[in-house]
Enzyme design. Sequence first.
Site, short mmCIF file in Angstrom:
data_model
loop_
_atom_site.label_atom_id
_atom_site.label_comp_id
_atom_site.label_asym_id
_atom_site.label_seq_id
_atom_site.Cartn_x
_atom_site.Cartn_y
_atom_site.Cartn_z
N ASN A 157 0.76 -1.29 -0.33
CA ASN A 157 -0.01 -0.11 -0.04
C ASN A 157 1.01 1.18 0.02
O ASN A 157 2.06 1.12 -0.11
CB ASN A 157 -0.87 0.03 1.04
CG ASN A 157 -0.16 -0.10 2.64
OD1 ASN A 157 0.51 1.04 2.84
ND2 ASN A 157 -0.41 -1.14 3.32
N ASP A 169 -5.02 -5.95 5.26
CA ASP A 169 -6.32 -6.62 5.75
C ASP A 169 -6.25 -7.85 5.32
O ASP A 169 -6.56 -8.90 5.89
CB ASP A 169 -7.43 -5.76 5.49
CG ASP A 169 -7.74 -4.57 6.19
OD1 ASP A 169 -7.23 -4.41 7.09
OD2 ASP A 169 -8.31 -3.77 5.48
N LYS A 175 8.03 -18.75 -8.65
CA LYS A 175 7.31 -17.52 -9.37
C LYS A 175 6.38 -18.15 -10.52
O LYS A 175 6.33 -19.11 -11.02
CB LYS A 175 8.69 -16.96 -10.39
CG LYS A 175 8.15 -15.77 -11.12
CD LYS A 175 9.07 -15.25 -11.93
CE LYS A 175 8.47 -14.15 -12.75
NZ LYS A 175 9.08 -13.87 -14.04
N PRO A 197 -4.42 -11.24 10.88
CA PRO A 197 -4.65 -10.80 12.25
C PRO A 197 -4.93 -9.41 12.62
O PRO A 197 -4.00 -8.68 11.95
CB PRO A 197 -3.59 -11.56 13.15
CG PRO A 197 -2.53 -11.66 12.15
CD PRO A 197 -3.06 -11.87 10.87
N ASP A 198 -5.89 -9.17 13.53
CA ASP A 198 -5.87 -7.47 13.74
C ASP A 198 -4.77 -7.33 14.83
O ASP A 198 -5.11 -7.46 15.95
CB ASP A 198 -7.33 -7.24 13.94
CG ASP A 198 -7.42 -5.71 13.81
OD1 ASP A 198 -6.56 -4.87 14.61
OD2 ASP A 198 -8.51 -5.06 13.18
N ILE A 199 -3.75 -6.54 14.55
CA ILE A 199 -2.62 -6.33 15.51
C ILE A 199 -3.26 -5.77 16.71
O ILE A 199 -3.06 -5.76 18.00
CB ILE A 199 -1.35 -6.01 14.93
CG1 ILE A 199 -0.92 -6.76 13.86
CG2 ILE A 199 -0.19 -5.98 15.84
CD1 ILE A 199 -0.07 -6.18 12.88
N PHE A 230 -4.84 3.92 14.82
CA PHE A 230 -5.22 5.21 13.66
C PHE A 230 -6.26 4.49 12.69
O PHE A 230 -6.68 3.26 12.68
CB PHE A 230 -3.94 5.08 12.58
CG PHE A 230 -2.97 6.09 13.09
CD1 PHE A 230 -2.07 5.89 14.12
CD2 PHE A 230 -2.67 7.50 12.26
CE1 PHE A 230 -0.86 6.92 14.64
CE2 PHE A 230 -1.83 8.35 12.60
CZ PHE A 230 -1.06 7.98 14.00
N LYS A 274 -14.62 2.46 14.91
CA LYS A 274 -13.37 1.58 14.84
C LYS A 274 -12.75 1.60 16.19
O LYS A 274 -12.35 0.43 16.74
CB LYS A 274 -12.46 2.22 13.84
CG LYS A 274 -11.63 1.20 13.33
CD LYS A 274 -10.62 2.03 12.19
CE LYS A 274 -11.14 1.66 10.93
NZ LYS A 274 -10.66 1.97 9.72
N LYS A 324 -12.44 -2.02 18.01
CA LYS A 324 -10.90 -2.47 18.18
C LYS A 324 -10.39 -2.75 19.59
O LYS A 324 -9.57 -3.24 19.97
CB LYS A 324 -9.82 -1.58 17.49
CG LYS A 324 -10.14 -1.52 16.08
CD LYS A 324 -9.10 -2.05 15.11
CE LYS A 324 -9.15 -1.73 13.58
NZ LYS A 324 -8.24 -2.54 12.90
N1 CTP Z 1 -4.54 -2.60 12.27
C1 CTP Z 1 -3.82 -3.60 12.69
N2 CTP Z 1 -3.72 -4.89 12.21
C2 CTP Z 1 -4.45 -4.87 11.05
C3 CTP Z 1 -5.22 -4.01 10.45
C4 CTP Z 1 -5.26 -2.66 11.01
O1 CTP Z 1 -3.03 -3.24 13.75
N3 CTP Z 1 -4.50 -6.26 10.54
C5 CTP Z 1 -4.42 -1.08 12.80
C6 CTP Z 1 -3.81 -0.26 12.05
O2 CTP Z 1 -2.35 0.05 12.55
C7 CTP Z 1 -4.30 1.23 12.78
C8 CTP Z 1 -5.83 0.49 12.84
O3 CTP Z 1 -5.66 -0.89 12.92
O4 CTP Z 1 -4.24 1.69 13.84
C9 CTP Z 1 -7.08 0.88 11.71
O5 CTP Z 1 -6.50 0.41 10.45
P1 CTP Z 1 -7.36 0.74 9.32
O6 CTP Z 1 -6.65 0.19 8.00
O7 CTP Z 1 -8.03 2.12 9.23
O8 CTP Z 1 -8.82 -0.03 9.78
P2 CTP Z 1 -9.11 -1.80 9.22
O9 CTP Z 1 -8.96 -2.54 10.40
O10 CTP Z 1 -8.48 -1.87 8.03
O11 CTP Z 1 -10.58 -1.40 9.15
P3 CTP Z 1 -11.57 -1.02 7.86
O12 CTP Z 1 -11.36 -2.14 6.99
O13 CTP Z 1 -12.97 -1.05 8.62
O14 CTP Z 1 -11.26 0.36 7.46
#
Ligand code: CTP
Length: 399
Positions: free
Chosen positions: A208, A276, A286, A304-306, A323, A337, A341
């Site tokens: 990204n 995500d 490859k 995983p959502d850290i 963030f 959010k 979270k």
């Molecule tokens: N984050 C994280 N781990 C992930 C995804 C996001 O720790 N797998 C954290 C980011 O570092 C940030 C926050 O979650 O602090 C929100 O990230 P953002 O991309 O805005 O949100 P998403 O979790 O992707 O939610 P959405 O798809 O609903 O926008």
Amino acid sequence: MLAGKRVLLIIGGGIAAYKSLLLIRLLRGAGVAVTPVLTAAGAQFVTPLSVSALAGEKVYSNLFDLTDEAELGHIQLSRVADLIVVAPATADLMAKMAGGRADDLASTLLLATDTPVLVAPAMNVRMWDHPATQRNIAQLRADGVRFVGPDEGEMACGEFGPGRLAEPEAIFAAVSSVLAGGPLVGRHVLVTSGPTHEQIDPVRFIANRSSGAQGAAIAAALRDLGASVTFVTGPATVPPPEGVVVVRVETAVQMLAAVEAALPADAAVFAAAVADWRVANASGQKMKKDGSGQAPGLQFVENPDILATVSRAVGRPALVVGFAAETEDVVAHATAKRLRKGCDWIVANDVSPGTGIMGGSENAVTLITAEGAEVWPRLPKDEVARRLAARMAEALAHG
Ligand code: CTP
């Protein structure tokens, strides 16, 4: 502010020991008195004469030097200073510290002292990465020892990575904030930053536009307030700040592992733009066109959502800041959010392409807390970072 303070400087063995001479000059220039201690290994790299000439004081090196014991016993010597600095700190010296060993003057002083200790590690990258060293660092952190560096870069041994002694200016800045009593002195803060790269095959990945600029600025601002910062970064374009512990990762899964390894922390800021999803059917080789005109079908699995994982963990940091990168209904989405979270604050920003924020040098954020939404003016990312760090220091002081 620093004049009249005293630092006990322990110089360990390593090519980087010469940088401790520059550190002595910086300290003396600021009016800080330096009591130098040279380990046997340190004396292989710098001479007692150059150390004492620059410090303007006697160099201590031998535990059983009776003259020294008569003048100033090792117990008193361990207490003469406002701060003990170990630079360079070798893997061996840190192992001794973590294990409570006292078999030479430096380790005995470190065991006998009740003075704050700041450690500037320097070693080969493999020694730094070794689980034993990482275990010792976690133990020392838990014991309240502060860290500055190591930096990343090319090493005297020709390898590249973390392990280089922080620059004398960065060590001096860390010493200054401890001696000046910055509000985050003694606090460990974790910061995630940058994008993640999710592998498709050995040569392709999904990424990204995050540059890592905001995360790096936050880490620097927290460091400047005296915090000991662990900076877990994906492959960012902006270099990591000096004087923080840098842990480099590529993927979200690696980032979660690095974050969990760096805990406990007093506070954590999750500024990374974590992917995500990762590719479930990533190829070990490859991928090739097969001439059929058919594109390969990528399947995705959620990462995983850290932030959510750490926010809900037992023994989580007292202050967890996330963030929210949004492109519409910024406040409403970010407020939802925060609850979803389980973090304490959300720094929300509008990353629509027209704003130029993602990858740019400015940021316009809204801080979402339990009390509501606070709109900040559009500011340089450094200034957003300073304001956020100051708010965090305030919250930790009152928490
Ligand atoms: N984050 C994280 N781990 C992930 C995804 C996001 O720790 N797998 C954290 C980011 O570092 C940030 C926050 O979650 O602090 C929100 O990230 P953002 O991309 O805005 O949100 P998403 O979790 O992707 O939610 P959405 O798809 O609903 O926008």
